[in-house]
Write a protein that holds these residues in place. Structure first.
Motif, PDB file in Angstrom:
ATOM      1  N   SER B 261      23.129  31.714  45.325  1.00 31.29           N
ATOM      2  CA  SER B 261      24.133  30.564  44.966  1.00 31.29           C
ATOM      3  C   SER B 261      23.911  30.511  43.344  1.00 31.29           C
ATOM      4  O   SER B 261      24.886  30.286  42.628  1.00 31.29           O
ATOM      5  CB  SER B 261      23.783  29.322  45.467  1.00 31.29           C
ATOM      6  OG  SER B 261      23.784  29.406  46.929  1.00 31.29           O
ATOM      7  N   SER B 265      26.955  30.919  40.816  1.00 30.72           N
ATOM      8  CA  SER B 265      27.500  29.980  39.988  1.00 30.72           C
ATOM      9  C   SER B 265      27.184  30.341  38.641  1.00 30.72           C
ATOM     10  O   SER B 265      28.021  29.398  37.837  1.00 30.72           O
ATOM     11  CB  SER B 265      26.713  28.705  40.515  1.00 30.72           C
ATOM     12  OG  SER B 265      25.286  28.772  39.984  1.00 30.72           O
ATOM     13  N   ARG B 268      30.923  32.617  38.436  1.00 32.09           N
ATOM     14  CA  ARG B 268      32.492  32.299  39.162  1.00 32.09           C
ATOM     15  C   ARG B 268      32.665  31.068  37.900  1.00 32.09           C
ATOM     16  O   ARG B 268      32.174  30.244  37.667  1.00 32.09           O
ATOM     17  CB  ARG B 268      32.134  31.617  40.408  1.00 32.09           C
ATOM     18  CG  ARG B 268      33.259  30.927  40.847  1.00 32.09           C
ATOM     19  CD  ARG B 268      34.254  31.728  41.331  1.00 32.09           C
ATOM     20  NE  ARG B 268      35.411  30.985  41.882  1.00 32.09           N
ATOM     21  CZ  ARG B 268      36.690  31.491  42.060  1.00 32.09           C
ATOM     22  NH1 ARG B 268      36.873  33.023  41.901  1.00 32.09           N
ATOM     23  NH2 ARG B 268      37.745  30.714  42.499  1.00 32.09           N
ATOM     24  N   GLN B 336      29.220  26.560  50.912  1.00 28.87           N
ATOM     25  CA  GLN B 336      30.073  25.729  50.190  1.00 28.87           C
ATOM     26  C   GLN B 336      30.194  26.228  48.687  1.00 28.87           C
ATOM     27  O   GLN B 336      31.359  26.167  48.012  1.00 28.87           O
ATOM     28  CB  GLN B 336      29.480  24.203  50.235  1.00 28.87           C
ATOM     29  CG  GLN B 336      30.387  23.020  49.938  1.00 28.87           C
ATOM     30  CD  GLN B 336      31.531  23.066  50.631  1.00 28.87           C
ATOM     31  OE1 GLN B 336      31.681  23.477  51.781  1.00 28.87           O
ATOM     32  NE2 GLN B 336      32.751  22.505  50.158  1.00 28.87           N
ATOM     33  N   HIS B 338      29.640  29.070  47.383  1.00 29.74           N
ATOM     34  CA  HIS B 338      30.445  30.144  47.139  1.00 29.74           C
ATOM     35  C   HIS B 338      32.085  29.929  47.679  1.00 29.74           C
ATOM     36  O   HIS B 338      32.882  30.836  47.373  1.00 29.74           O
ATOM     37  CB  HIS B 338      29.950  31.121  48.108  1.00 29.74           C
ATOM     38  CG  HIS B 338      28.745  31.878  47.737  1.00 29.74           C
ATOM     39  ND1 HIS B 338      27.362  31.302  47.695  1.00 29.74           N
ATOM     40  CD2 HIS B 338      28.478  33.089  47.093  1.00 29.74           C
ATOM     41  CE1 HIS B 338      26.590  32.212  47.096  1.00 29.74           C
ATOM     42  NE2 HIS B 338      27.277  33.303  46.789  1.00 29.74           N
ATOM     43  N   GLY B 339      32.416  28.727  48.170  1.00 26.23           N
ATOM     44  CA  GLY B 339      33.780  28.447  48.612  1.00 26.23           C
ATOM     45  C   GLY B 339      34.297  29.348  49.486  1.00 26.23           C
ATOM     46  O   GLY B 339      33.448  30.110  50.226  1.00 26.23           O
ATOM     47  N   GLY B 340      35.612  30.057  49.442  1.00 23.55           N
ATOM     48  CA  GLY B 340      35.912  31.172  50.216  1.00 23.55           C
ATOM     49  C   GLY B 340      35.299  32.157  50.254  1.00 23.55           C
ATOM     50  O   GLY B 340      35.200  32.938  51.467  1.00 23.55           O
ATOM     51  N   TYR B 341      34.772  32.614  49.273  1.00 24.14           N
ATOM     52  CA  TYR B 341      33.740  33.920  49.216  1.00 24.14           C
ATOM     53  C   TYR B 341      32.582  33.732  50.233  1.00 24.14           C
ATOM     54  O   TYR B 341      32.154  34.747  50.764  1.00 24.14           O
ATOM     55  CB  TYR B 341      33.547  34.401  47.818  1.00 24.14           C
ATOM     56  CG  TYR B 341      34.576  34.769  46.901  1.00 24.14           C
ATOM     57  CD1 TYR B 341      35.176  36.043  47.123  1.00 24.14           C
ATOM     58  CD2 TYR B 341      35.336  33.896  46.054  1.00 24.14           C
ATOM     59  CE1 TYR B 341      36.100  36.627  46.284  1.00 24.14           C
ATOM     60  CE2 TYR B 341      36.388  34.081  45.417  1.00 24.14           C
ATOM     61  CZ  TYR B 341      36.914  35.505  45.503  1.00 24.14           C
ATOM     62  OH  TYR B 341      37.808  35.828  44.737  1.00 24.14           O
ATOM     63  N   TYR B 343      32.557  32.542  52.913  1.00 23.78           N
ATOM     64  CA  TYR B 343      33.112  32.527  54.232  1.00 23.78           C
ATOM     65  C   TYR B 343      33.314  33.989  54.743  1.00 23.78           C
ATOM     66  O   TYR B 343      33.602  34.253  55.690  1.00 23.78           O
ATOM     67  CB  TYR B 343      34.383  31.584  54.507  1.00 23.78           C
ATOM     68  CG  TYR B 343      34.474  31.263  55.760  1.00 23.78           C
ATOM     69  CD1 TYR B 343      33.668  30.294  56.562  1.00 23.78           C
ATOM     70  CD2 TYR B 343      35.424  31.743  56.744  1.00 23.78           C
ATOM     71  CE1 TYR B 343      33.753  29.857  57.684  1.00 23.78           C
ATOM     72  CE2 TYR B 343      35.708  31.134  57.838  1.00 23.78           C
ATOM     73  CZ  TYR B 343      34.942  30.291  58.317  1.00 23.78           C
ATOM     74  OH  TYR B 343      34.936  29.833  59.804  1.00 23.78           O
TER      75      TYR B 343
END
Lengths: 247, 379
Positions: B261, B265, B268, B336, B338-341, B343
């Protein structure tokens, strides 16, 4: 046959480099120290040679120039399989100083491995200087080394190809990447045995370094990337001309 | 008080980190997808000494302390919890119990190949109707003079297929309840043993989990660990040690998710800057880091107590409960961030989240740990 592998004690390659206030020295605060990656590969190859031709290699010794805190780096070399270690008790001031100190302890070895450079100051000088001081032959940019029936075959990278040499001993081989596939991970038994292996501390000799550091500068931070739309060729030329100043 | 690690402990941590980040990472996604047992990796790390880390070298172990074990388990688990559970079961459930309570003959015959990693062990306690309630063992080990006749079924057995040696917990005297339970060393190829299908699990998919059926299996009396009726006590002591392994595994899942993470962070970008510059993300990272540090301290405290031959059962229960619960929280937050990535499988954190869930369930659920802790508080 006795092999000596020179071991540089260098900051971990992911270290964020900082200097002291007057920019004359590296700030070692909080730094994790490792075996110089080229030296680690050299040690790996030396161990491989010992394992494949153990009848002729009786021992592998590692040596460095450094204070007591560098002994953990030497012990890592012992943990992966070196038989004994020598530490010359001095701060490594410059390449000539280091080579001169090592020349006192690098006597009686048939084959000496030096990494082509160290990942801290990238001087690429100690190996060649040591060979001169010892008055033995050296070969640089070695990317392969084989030992067959006591004779040495060396591969080295040259412009546009590679070269294979038959060499006599004693020899100092200045090795680069390719000499071994990847460094060894020490087994726990080796880690436990490292402390009981012989580590000799040698007194440094009086020698003046040939260089002194005036100041260090960090490279300028990388500028952020600018994206130019595909139909904006003129703007790209303007940027290359006025900002990047490459046209 | 000294928070410094020894040179040897740091070298072991680095060795585990190097192996995990250089080798395990290469095929961890593929093994997760195919639920493939990591046989080559287990052979390699056995060669490095990871399969019998704390066993005395005279039984072919590495003779390391439990602090080193915590450090190694964390590093392996950051990358691959399937490998680390195989390591944990072999080290702290099987080897620990055998070394502590086995006879010299048992240690020579069974502990040596397990500690060197030439063979793998499994611990057979759970049953279809005896999970958390481990006293309700239905598998019977009838006393037939010079052997036990075993009938019954064991469930959720890690290493069931890859193991050669089982430590079986079974009931010999049902009227004596848990005081009638025995622990038996069982060769997996003994006639009458069969395996259920490979369990298709949510996480830790490349460790092999099966049920194991016993039908009129004869186990020599010489293979019983301790006196008649010692089995439950044996199992509880092994689990006390096992909890340190699984707590460290949970710690590794959490710290691995935190490391990923932090790196993500800082790369991104959103709204014109890296997402680490958004306080909503930075605060999440801070909260995750505090949880990871707390879990690490609990694991190391339990290990320190064990290394100093002090009572560590409550400390290991606290470490297991806390580390498992925060592993779930931290890995969920990592997804969370990473968002869509987060998942998708390529970014690893969804796998860490799936794996973290199991640490709250096996080797004593979080609820069981709270029973252990609260009973001690209220006694």
């Amino acid at each position: 046959m006795k092999i000596l592998v020179l071991i540089g004690n260098v900051p971990d390659t992911t270290t964020k480099v900082k200097f002291n206030a007057d920019k004359t020295a590296f700030d070692a605060n909080g730094v994790q120290w490792i075996i110089n990656p080229w030296d680690e590969l050299a040690l790996t190859r030396a161990l491989e040679l010992k394992e494949t031709a153990d009848s002729c290699i009786e021992s592998i010794v590692v040596a460095n120039v450094g204070r007591v805190e560098t002994e953990s780096t030497l012990r890592k070399a012992l943990a992966v399989g070196a038989d004994e270690a020598i530490r010359v008790d001095a701060d490594p001031k410059d390449a000539f100083y280091v080579a001169s100190q090592l020349a006192q302890v690098a006597i009686g070895f048939d084959l000496i491995f030096a990494g082509i450079e160290a990942s801290d100051y990238n001087g690429a000088a100690v190996g060649g200087m040591l060979a001169e001081l010892l008055a033995i032959q050296s070969v640089s940019a070695v990317s392969g080394i084989q030992l067959e029936n006591g004779s040495l075959k060396i591969n080295r990278e040259i412009d546009g190809g590679s070269q294979t040499l038959a060499m006599n001993l004693p020899l100092l081989a200045i090795v680069q990447k390719g000499i071994a596939k990847e460094p060894r991970i020490p087994a726990m038994r080796g880690i436990m045995m490292a402390r009981s292996k012989k580590l000799t501390v040698a007194t440094p000799i009086e020698v003046e370094p040939l260089t002194s550091i005036l100041s260090f500068e960090l490279p300028a931070p990388k500028a952020s990337c600018k994206l130019v739309a595909e139909d904006q060729a003129k703007e790209l030329i303007r940027l290359l001309h006025e900002e990047a100043k490459v046209l | 008080m000294n928070f410094e690690f020894t040179e040897e402990q740091l070298m072991i941590q680095q060795a585990a980190r190097d192996y995990a980040q250089r080798e395990l990472i290469k095929d961890v996604l593929e093994r997760d997808a195919k639920a493939e047992f990591p046989a080559d990796h287990i052979r390699n790390i056995a060669g490095l000494g990871f399969m019998g880390m704390m066993v005395d070298p005279k039984y072919d172990g590495s003779g390391m302390d439990t602090i080193s074990y915590v450090l190694a388990m964390e590093e392996l688990s950051k990358i691959d919890a399937s490998v680390s559970v195989i390591v944990s079961v072999n080290n702290s459930l099987v080897c620990y119990g055998l070394e502590k309570f086995g006879t010299e003959e048992q240690k020579q015959k069974y502990l040596r190949p397990l500690a060197s990693g030439k063979k793998i062990g499994a611990f057979l306690l759970s049953e279809p109707e005896a999970g958390s309630d481990a006293t309700s063992q239905r598998t019977l080990a009838e006393d037939k003079g010079d052997y036990y006749l075993v009938n019954g079924t064991k469930n959720w057995i890690t290493n069931a297929n890859s193991a050669s040696t089982y430590i079986l917990i079974a009931q010999t005297h049902p009227d004596k309840k848990h005081k009638g339970i025995n622990a038996l060393i069982v060769d997996k190829d003994t006639p009458g043993i069969s395996l259920g299908p490979h369990e298709d699990k949510m996480g830790m998919r490349s460790s092999d989990t099966h049920s194991v059926m016993f039908t009129d299996v004869k186990i020599p009396k010489a293979n019983r660990i301790g006196d008649d009726g010692f089995g439950f006590k044996f199992a509880m002591q092994a689990l006390e040690a096992g909890r340190i392994g699984i707590a460290s595994q949970a710690l590794g899942l959490a710290s691995g998710a935190l490391e990923r993470s932090i790196a993500y962070s800082k790369e991104r970008k959103a709204f014109g800057t890296i997402i680490a510059n958004h306080q909503s993300v930075a605060f999440k990272l801070a909260e995750m880091a505090v949880k990871v540090e707390n879990a690490r301290n609990l694991c190391l405290k339990a290990a320190w107590l064990k290394d100093n031959h002090l009572s560590f059962g409550i400390a290991s229960a606290m470490a297991k409960q806390y580390a498992a619960d925060i592993a779930m929280e931290v890995t969920t937050e990592a997804v969370q961030i990473h968002g869509g990535y987060g998942y998708v499988k390529e970014y690893h954190v969804e796998r860490l989240m799936r794996e973290a869930k199991l640490t709250q369930i096996y080797e004593g659920t979080s609820e069981i740990q709270k029973i252990v802790i609260s009973r001690d508080l209220l006694k």
